[in-house]
Every structure is written in C-alpha cells, then in structure tokens.
Design a protein around this motif. Structure first.
Motif, PDB file in Angstrom:
ATOM      1  N   LEU A 147       6.524  20.832  -0.756  1.00  0.00           N
ATOM      2  CA  LEU A 147       6.055  20.023  -1.751  1.00  0.00           C
ATOM      3  C   LEU A 147       7.060  19.230  -2.786  1.00  0.00           C
ATOM      4  CD1 LEU A 147       3.399  19.364  -4.119  1.00  0.00           C
ATOM      5  CD2 LEU A 147       4.440  20.808  -5.703  1.00  0.00           C
ATOM      6  N   SER A 183      10.206  14.449  -5.918  1.00  0.00           N
ATOM      7  CA  SER A 183      11.136  13.274  -5.527  1.00  0.00           C
ATOM      8  C   SER A 183       9.988  12.420  -4.354  1.00  0.00           C
ATOM      9  CB  SER A 183      12.467  13.480  -4.955  1.00  0.00           C
ATOM     10  OG  SER A 183      13.264  12.510  -4.269  1.00  0.00           O
ATOM     11  N   GLY A 186       4.199  16.133  -5.767  1.00  0.00           N
ATOM     12  CA  GLY A 186       4.289  16.937  -6.704  1.00  0.00           C
ATOM     13  C   GLY A 186       5.698  18.395  -7.551  1.00  0.00           C
ATOM     14  N   SER A 187       4.030  18.392  -8.581  1.00  0.00           N
ATOM     15  CA  SER A 187       5.443  19.353  -9.086  1.00  0.00           C
ATOM     16  C   SER A 187       5.211  20.982  -9.155  1.00  0.00           C
ATOM     17  CB  SER A 187       5.690  18.909 -10.199  1.00  0.00           C
ATOM     18  OG  SER A 187       6.661  20.279 -11.168  1.00  0.00           O
TER      19      SER A 187
HETATM   20  C1  LIG Z   1      19.258  21.005  -4.926  1.00  0.00           C
HETATM   21  S1  LIG Z   1      17.641  20.219  -4.381  1.00  0.00           S
HETATM   22  C2  LIG Z   1      17.526  21.923  -2.979  1.00  0.00           C
HETATM   23  C3  LIG Z   1      17.408  20.875  -1.500  1.00  0.00           C
HETATM   24  C4  LIG Z   1      16.552  22.332  -0.470  1.00  0.00           C
HETATM   25  N1  LIG Z   1      15.751  23.016  -1.636  1.00  0.00           N
HETATM   26  C5  LIG Z   1      18.133  22.955  -0.074  1.00  0.00           C
HETATM   27  O1  LIG Z   1      18.449  24.546  -0.540  1.00  0.00           O
HETATM   28  O2  LIG Z   1      19.622  22.674  -0.086  1.00  0.00           O
HETATM   29  C6  LIG Z   1      16.381  20.812  -5.090  1.00  0.00           C
HETATM   30  C7  LIG Z   1      15.167  20.035  -4.340  1.00  0.00           C
HETATM   31  O3  LIG Z   1      13.892  20.114  -5.023  1.00  0.00           O
HETATM   32  C8  LIG Z   1      12.800  19.468  -5.815  1.00  0.00           C
HETATM   33  N2  LIG Z   1      12.551  20.381  -6.702  1.00  0.00           N
HETATM   34  C9  LIG Z   1      13.008  20.433  -8.275  1.00  0.00           C
HETATM   35  N3  LIG Z   1      12.416  21.332  -8.727  1.00  0.00           N
HETATM   36  C10 LIG Z   1      11.158  20.762  -8.508  1.00  0.00           C
HETATM   37  C11 LIG Z   1       9.316  21.400  -8.647  1.00  0.00           C
HETATM   38  N4  LIG Z   1       9.900  22.111  -9.747  1.00  0.00           N
HETATM   39  N5  LIG Z   1       8.541  20.502  -8.040  1.00  0.00           N
HETATM   40  C12 LIG Z   1       8.609  20.131  -6.920  1.00  0.00           C
HETATM   41  N6  LIG Z   1      10.474  19.981  -5.949  1.00  0.00           N
HETATM   42  C13 LIG Z   1      10.966  19.855  -7.247  1.00  0.00           C
HETATM   43  C14 LIG Z   1      14.021  18.233  -5.912  1.00  0.00           C
HETATM   44  O4  LIG Z   1      13.564  16.704  -6.362  1.00  0.00           O
HETATM   45  C15 LIG Z   1      15.425  18.548  -4.650  1.00  0.00           C
HETATM   46  O5  LIG Z   1      14.652  18.045  -3.827  1.00  0.00           O
END
Ligand SMILES: C[S@@+](CC[C@H](N)C(=O)[O-])C[C@H]1O[C@@H](n2cnc3c(N)ncnc32)[C@H](O)[C@@H]1O
Length: 214
Positions: A74, A77, A102-103
C-alpha cells in the motif's frame, strides 16, 4: 536535485523524477530491507502488508522466504503503485502480490487481516503517527508481528533534505509510541551501514529496526 524537491519526492514520489528517485532508494535501502525481511520470520501461507513499498523492489525477496505468502503493498503515491504493478507484473498475475493506493492513516482493510506488517523509511512523513499505528494494530491478527525501520535522529538530523518536512525520532521515542498504541516490543536492532545517501554522498547510516506484536 535540490533538497526541497528531493524531500518531496522521498515523501511521495511523483511525476518525471519518481522512477529515478525510487531506483536510488532501492539501491540505498536494499541491505536494510533484506534485514527487515529476515526479521519478519515469514512462514508458509502468511499474509504480509507493506506500507510504503515505493516501486516494490523487494517483493520477490519477501515471497522467497516461505511458500504461499500473500503480499499486499500500500503506497500513497499513485505513480509508485503503477510502477510496482508493472515491475512485479508476473507476481501480480500469479496472484501472490497486490498493490493498492492508500495511506496507513486509514487502511482499506478489515480488522485482523495480516500476519506481518512492514514499513521502512516512512515514519518521518506521518503527521499523527499514533493514528497510523492504531490503524496498523487494527489490521493485524492476534500474535502477528510489526516491523518498522527508520533512520535515527542523530544520524538523520544533518542530511540536507531533512529540514523539508521530516519528523525525526530515536529508538526510545518510537518504542514509547508503540507501547502507547497497544504494541508490545519484541526486539530492537541498530542497522549500521556505510554507503550512499539519497543525495549520493557517503554517509554512516544508523537505522533503528523495531519489531513488536499485538
Ligand atoms: C522514502 S520512501 C521508502 C521506500 C521503501 N520502503 C524503501 O525502503 O526504499 C517512502 C515511501 O512510502 C510511501 N509512504 C510514506 N508514508 C506512507 C503512508 N503513510 N501510507 C502509504 N504510503 C506511504 C511514499 O509514497 C514512498 O513511496
């Protein structure tokens, strides 16, 4: 890339720069993600929710840990969700991986759905982390495991993109937050690694990994 633009891309990759940022995150965060996946101790037929998987670079690694794992990614983006679906097309077609937009502030899943929940480098962006943690707790089955990984404040505070909207924590603060939301801490780890940051500089990273259960 200017620091404020990079910060916004790390928070929610979007548009033309999204793929490149996701690729750099995957390289920078590979060892950490593999460590978290190991700590999850996945067993056959378990279900896993990953919050913020970006473009889903480590889904195959997750599925390789045991037979018949079902994976749900989930991400808030839409661009990352589309790219994750495309890059993991064969796993989606086989029915073992799904991706949704979703969030974690409001998870689109029923209570007691998942055996394991993973989130790496996302906590900084949550306005009210207690709301996200309450939702995570809601969708976890009894005796299930939650793994959260985040850069320690002491290491993160000097990174150039951090002033642009990152909330920083240390391990004790997040343990207290988890406990206040009804989680029981299982273990804490410090993942230390020298390597490239998202800005391409050499850094000595200190990442907290906390496992907890409900
Ligand atoms: C800094 S990136 C890290 C990506 C990956 N987890 C990694 O370790 O490389 C943060 C990702 O989490 C997503 N994201 C951050 N908070 C979120 C939330 N509360 N719910 C869903 N997606 C979230 C962002 O869109 C992005 O794709």
């Amino acid at each position: 890339m200017e620091s404020h633009i990079l910060a916004s891309q790390l928070r929610r990759p979007n548009g033309e720069e999204a793929s490149e940022v996701a690729q750099k995150m995957n390289e920078a965060n590979r060892a950490l993600n593999l460590k978290c996946i190991e700590l999850l101790q996945l067993r056959a037929s378990e279900s896993l929710l990953e919050i913020g998987p970006g473009n889903g670079a480590f889904v195959a690694d997750i599925l390789s840990m045991a037979s018949d794992i079902s994976y749900m990614g989930l991400d808030w983006s839409p661009d990352m969700v589309e790219e994750a679906k495309r890059l993991n097309e064969h796993l989606v077609e086989q029915g073992c991986a799904q991706f949704q937009q979703g969030s974690s502030e409001q998870l689109p899943f029923e209570a007691s759905t998942f055996n394991k929940v993973l989130t790496v480098h996302t906590l900084y962006f949550w306005k009210n982390p207690g709301d996200h943690l309450a939702e995570i707790r809601r969708v976890m089955k009894p005796n299930s495991l939650f793994c959260i990984a985040f850069g320690d404040r002491a290491f993160m505070k000097d990174l150039p993109f951090v002033p642009y909207g990152f909330n920083l924590y240390d391990c004790a603060e997040v343990c207290a937050l988890l406990r206040s939301c009804g989680f029981q801490i299982v273990d804490t780890y410090q993942h230390k690694e020298s390597g490239l940051s998202n800005t391409g500089e050499h850094v000595d990273k200190v990442i907290n990994i906390i496992t907890s259960k409900v």
